[in-house]
Design an enzyme around this catalytic site. Structure first.
Site, short mmCIF file in Angstrom:
data_model
loop_
_atom_site.label_atom_id
_atom_site.label_comp_id
_atom_site.label_asym_id
_atom_site.label_seq_id
_atom_site.Cartn_x
_atom_site.Cartn_y
_atom_site.Cartn_z
N ASN A 243 -3.46 9.01 3.79
CA ASN A 243 -2.18 8.36 4.12
C ASN A 243 -1.95 8.19 5.61
O ASN A 243 -0.91 7.64 6.02
CB ASN A 243 -1.03 9.17 3.52
CG ASN A 243 -1.02 9.13 2.01
OD1 ASN A 243 -1.48 8.16 1.41
ND2 ASN A 243 -0.51 10.18 1.38
N HIS B 174 -6.20 -6.12 -2.51
CA HIS B 174 -7.06 -6.10 -1.33
C HIS B 174 -7.25 -7.48 -0.73
O HIS B 174 -7.81 -7.60 0.36
CB HIS B 174 -8.41 -5.47 -1.68
CG HIS B 174 -8.36 -4.00 -1.88
ND1 HIS B 174 -9.43 -3.24 -2.33
CD2 HIS B 174 -7.35 -3.10 -1.69
CE1 HIS B 174 -9.09 -1.97 -2.40
NE2 HIS B 174 -7.82 -1.86 -2.02
N ASP C 80 -4.53 -14.62 -2.63
CA ASP C 80 -5.32 -15.57 -3.40
C ASP C 80 -6.48 -14.85 -4.09
O ASP C 80 -6.49 -13.62 -4.19
CB ASP C 80 -5.82 -16.71 -2.49
CG ASP C 80 -6.68 -16.21 -1.32
OD1 ASP C 80 -7.19 -15.06 -1.39
OD2 ASP C 80 -6.84 -16.97 -0.35
N ARG D 136 0.83 -1.21 0.00
CA ARG D 136 0.00 0.00 0.00
C ARG D 136 0.87 1.26 0.00
O ARG D 136 0.53 2.26 -0.65
CB ARG D 136 -0.91 -0.02 1.23
CG ARG D 136 -1.92 1.11 1.28
CD ARG D 136 -2.97 0.86 2.35
NE ARG D 136 -3.93 1.96 2.40
CZ ARG D 136 -4.12 2.75 3.45
NH1 ARG D 136 -3.41 2.54 4.56
NH2 ARG D 136 -5.00 3.72 3.41
N HIS E 236 0.51 4.11 -2.91
CA HIS E 236 0.21 5.52 -2.63
C HIS E 236 1.33 6.42 -3.10
O HIS E 236 1.08 7.55 -3.53
CB HIS E 236 -0.05 5.72 -1.13
CG HIS E 236 -1.43 5.32 -0.71
ND1 HIS E 236 -2.20 6.06 0.16
CD2 HIS E 236 -2.18 4.24 -1.05
CE1 HIS E 236 -3.37 5.46 0.33
NE2 HIS E 236 -3.37 4.35 -0.37
N SER F 157 8.28 10.23 -2.64
CA SER F 157 7.83 11.47 -2.00
C SER F 157 6.90 11.17 -0.83
O SER F 157 6.76 12.00 0.08
CB SER F 157 7.15 12.38 -3.02
OG SER F 157 6.09 11.71 -3.69
#
Length: 348
Positions: free
Chosen positions: A108, A206, A272, A75, A79, A89
């Protein structure tokens, strides 16, 4: 090759398998094309030959102890790449002169993994001072973390340079929102050179994610979403499965506060197809998850992946990650090589 109407053992369409073969060809390329061609495999072979080994060993060690680190690093990389490209950054701290950095933007504030990246960057700096960028460390760490939990691996060309600007306002404008519709998501991805299929496959991350109850409270408490339509192109996503929503309200999200829910219940530490199965059953938590089935082509891709061997998903996910990792990269003389990932070289 035989006709696409032939089926492999287990009922997997050959057309789906061909998708996987195409992915292998793309992943085998050592250089990403176009303006990103200065990224290449083995960029540090002479200047810091141990760099990738150092990153990989450290990440595997820590993911082995805390498997949720994999989702955190993935993640963090995602981002980062959506704001000013993959230039690290996201790692910069806000400055005292009013410059509020990306990491302090609302989307964030639940990111994790900053300390791990700082530590592994320190190890790389000890071996090769001022050579390897924070952007490359983050891209490699995300790949190695996913592989460490049994997920796919992909080729990561290196040679990224670090950005020197980090803006909270840009993060607010550029990071995909969990409330976006499919057209909104597809349009934002297109500005990064990412296709609709990249949107579908990258959403598959996800499978190892969690969601805060507050991020889907409208779907949980207000029945957010529409009834859908026959051709699957209604931009209003279907509501959360009623029985599932009731279970979540009782067990996980007693209020619209900040409890957390696994996005792939029962296997959130396993990379999966469970997330895609949940989406097809209207159990995708976020509005943006549910939005995937409002587009006929996206829904067909998801259904095809679920009906296929897991390796096919691994291959197309890896291909899309390779594309994401080359978004708006800085190479050559652009940017800098930060020694401390949280501070520009001329900063404090």
């Amino acid at each position: 090759m035989a006709s696409t109407r032939r089926r492999r053992a287990g009922g997997v369409p050959m057309a789906v398998i061909r998708l996987g073969v195409a992915a292998i060809v793309v992943l085998g390329a050592g250089v990403i094309g176009g303006a990103r061609a200065q990224l290449r495999m083995g960029f540090y072979d002479e200047s810091c030959p141990a760099a990738e080994r150092i990153v990989g060993e450290y990440v595997r060690q820590h993911v082995g102890r805390v498997p949720t680190v994999a989702a955190a690093l993935l993640r963090l990389h995602y981002h980062d790449c959506f704001v000013r490209g993959c230039d690290a950054s996201i790692l910069l701290n806000s400055t005292g002169n009013g410059g509020t950095a990306e990491k302090d933007a609302a989307p964030n504030q639940t990111l994790r993994g900053f300390d791990l990246i700082d530590r592994v960057k320190g190890l790389v700096e000890a071996a090769c001072p001022g050579v390897v960028s924070c952007a490359d460390v983050l891209a490699l760490a995300a790949r190695d973390a996913v592989a460490a939990i049994g997920g796919p691996s992909w080729r990561v060309p290196t040679g990224r340079r670090d950005g020197t600007v980090s803006s909270m306002q840009e993060a607010l404008a550029e990071i995909p929102s969990p409330a976006m519709s499919f057209p909104e998501l597809a349009g934002l991805f297109a500005t990064k050179g990412l296709s609709v299929r990249d949107l579908v496959w990258l959403s598959g991350a996800h499978t190892i994610g969690i969601a805060h109850c507050s991020s889907f409270a409208d779907r949980l408490y207000n029945g957010g979403g529409g009834a859908g339509n026959a051709n699957g192109n209604n931009t209003d996503p279907p509501p959360l499965d009623a029985a599932y929503a009731a279970n979540l309200r009782e067990r996980k999200c007693r209020t619209a506060g900040d409890g957390v829910v696994e996005m792939d219940p029962g296997s959130h530490l396993t990379f999966d197809l469970g997330y895609y199965r949940a989406v097809l059953r209207h159990r995708g938590l976020l509005r943006s998850d549910a939005a995937l089935v409002t587009d006929a082509a996206a829904r067909a891709d998801i259904a095809g992946a679920v009906a296929s061997l897991p390796e096919v998903f691994f291959q197309v996910f890896g291909r899309s990650m390779a594309t994401l990792g080359a978004v708006q990269v800085k190479t050559g003389s652009d940017g800098e090589i930060r020694r401390n990932c949280a501070v520009v070289n001329s900063g404090h």
